[in-house]
Scaffold this motif. Structure first.
Motif, PDB file in Angstrom:
ATOM      1  N   UNK A   1      -5.736 -14.822  -8.560  1.00  0.00           N
ATOM      2  CA  UNK A   1      -4.298 -14.704  -8.829  1.00  0.00           C
ATOM      3  C   UNK A   1      -4.019 -14.190 -10.247  1.00  0.00           C
ATOM      4  N   UNK A   2      -5.059 -13.745 -10.940  1.00  0.00           N
ATOM      5  CA  UNK A   2      -4.886 -13.327 -12.324  1.00  0.00           C
ATOM      6  C   UNK A   2      -3.859 -12.215 -12.461  1.00  0.00           C
ATOM      7  N   UNK A   3      -3.893 -11.256 -11.525  1.00  0.00           N
ATOM      8  CA  UNK A   3      -2.950 -10.151 -11.594  1.00  0.00           C
ATOM      9  C   UNK A   3      -1.517 -10.600 -11.459  1.00  0.00           C
TER      10      UNK A   3
ATOM     11  N   UNK B   1       0.817  -1.212   0.000  1.00  0.00           N
ATOM     12  CA  UNK B   1       0.000   0.000   0.000  1.00  0.00           C
ATOM     13  C   UNK B   1       0.852   1.264   0.000  1.00  0.00           C
ATOM     14  N   UNK B   2       2.145   1.125   0.272  1.00  0.00           N
ATOM     15  CA  UNK B   2       3.015   2.291   0.378  1.00  0.00           C
ATOM     16  C   UNK B   2       3.581   2.675  -0.986  1.00  0.00           C
TER      17      UNK B   2
ATOM     18  N   UNK C   1      -3.087 -11.434  -1.186  1.00  0.00           N
ATOM     19  CA  UNK C   1      -2.764 -11.679  -2.597  1.00  0.00           C
ATOM     20  C   UNK C   1      -3.415 -10.608  -3.465  1.00  0.00           C
ATOM     21  N   UNK C   2      -4.636 -10.215  -3.135  1.00  0.00           N
ATOM     22  CA  UNK C   2      -5.321  -9.175  -3.911  1.00  0.00           C
ATOM     23  C   UNK C   2      -4.537  -7.866  -3.867  1.00  0.00           C
ATOM     24  N   UNK C   3      -4.086  -7.483  -2.675  1.00  0.00           N
ATOM     25  CA  UNK C   3      -3.350  -6.231  -2.536  1.00  0.00           C
ATOM     26  C   UNK C   3      -2.028  -6.278  -3.301  1.00  0.00           C
ATOM     27  N   UNK C   4      -1.343  -7.415  -3.216  1.00  0.00           N
ATOM     28  CA  UNK C   4      -0.070  -7.546  -3.914  1.00  0.00           C
ATOM     29  C   UNK C   4      -0.284  -7.517  -5.429  1.00  0.00           C
ATOM     30  N   UNK C   5      -1.329  -8.199  -5.911  1.00  0.00           N
ATOM     31  CA  UNK C   5      -1.622  -8.209  -7.341  1.00  0.00           C
ATOM     32  C   UNK C   5      -1.965  -6.813  -7.840  1.00  0.00           C
ATOM     33  N   UNK C   6      -2.727  -6.068  -7.037  1.00  0.00           N
ATOM     34  CA  UNK C   6      -3.120  -4.718  -7.441  1.00  0.00           C
ATOM     35  C   UNK C   6      -1.939  -3.763  -7.471  1.00  0.00           C
ATOM     36  N   UNK C   7      -0.903  -4.073  -6.693  1.00  0.00           N
ATOM     37  CA  UNK C   7       0.272  -3.198  -6.659  1.00  0.00           C
ATOM     38  C   UNK C   7       1.126  -3.341  -7.905  1.00  0.00           C
TER      39      UNK C   7
END
Length: 266
Positions: free
Chosen positions: A120-122, A54-55, A88-94
């Motif tokens: 895990x698509x991202x 998030x940073x 996993x969602x946050x990491x993929x969105x980053x």
């Protein structure tokens, strides 16, 4: 399979210019296994990486790694599915930022994303190479076929690793499933026991990496990383003739997660 991911990471060649070992990240939306398997705390780990995502400047993965007994660096996750799915969602969105780390970070990140599924698509979109892991029966390979038919252009980055006995040859699998790169790993109970944390005594054997699974995993890892020469005999030679090994320039070397290992079937 997590065991396959660990085998590839343990056999990953040290690059002559930096000697950097890969980092395995448990990015399974259903939760991780390694913290319990090897008795290490799950923090710092995946949840901390997700918080850092998030940073604006998330920093390096290295602050969230643990060291397994056979020398593999891992970012572990807890067993709980809900927390892991959100992480996993946050990491993929980053995007690539949190996985690439600082400018000084080098090497390969190996993502263990678990079974085929949503969430895990991202990560797959960002990976340089996607490794599907399947057993060799028709039922397991049918799951691979179903996924590959929906993969679209992404299929060019797929490698299929078939574990254990298989009645089909690489050419037949490649032609039927539409995946260009097919490799085989043997089922090796001795090496698998070490990687599963069931036989730590085997680590005292200085040549445990000479076991069948580790030898084969080393060959696959060298092909994926682009280090060394592809063998001219045996399976590698046959696959090279079929165009089923990664071409020069299409290998995983530095930067973003090199592999996203997915288990197809059971």
């Amino acid at each position: 399979m997590t065991t396959t991911v660990l085998a590839l990471a343990a056999a990953w060649p040290d690059r002559a210019d930096d000697g950097v070992r890969p980092v395995v990240v448990e990015a399974d939306v259903s939760g991780g296994d390694l913290a319990v398997r090897f008795g290490c705390p799950h923090t710092p780990g995946l949840l901390d990486v997700a918080t850092a995502a998030r940073k604006d400047h998330p920093g390096s993965l290295l602050g969230a790694t643990a060291e397994l007994p056979f020398g593999v660096r891992v970012v572990v996750s807890p067993a709980g599915g809900r927390a892991c799915a959100e992480a996993v969602r946050l990491i993929a969105e980053s995007g690539q930022q949190v996985l690439l780390g600082d400018e000084s970070d080098q090497g390969t990140v190996v993502l263990d994303v678990g079974r085929l599924g949503v969430g895990v698509e991202g990560l797959l979109d960002a990976a340089e190479t996607v490794v599907l892991v399947s057993r060799g029966g028709a039922d397991a390979l049918a799951h691979v076929f179903a996924h590959l038919t929906e993969a679209g252009p992404l299929v060019e980055r797929y490698v299929l690793v078939v574990i254990g006995p298989c009645p089909y040859g690489p050419g037949e699998i490649s032609a039927t499933l539409g995946v260009a790169r097919v490799v085989f790993l043997p089922w090796d109970p001795k090496a698998a026991a070490v990687l599963a944390g069931h036989s730590r005594a085997a680590l005292r054997i200085s040549r445990w990496k000479g076991l069948r699974l580790m030898t084969a995993a080393g060959e696959v890892a060298r092909q994926l990383s682009g280090t060394g020469e592809v063998a001219v005999s045996g399976l590698s030679g046959d696959l090279a003739g079929l165009g089923a090994v990664p071409p020069q320039g299409g290998t995983v070397q530095h930067g973003l997660a090199g592999l996203a290992a997915k288990e197809a079937g059971s």
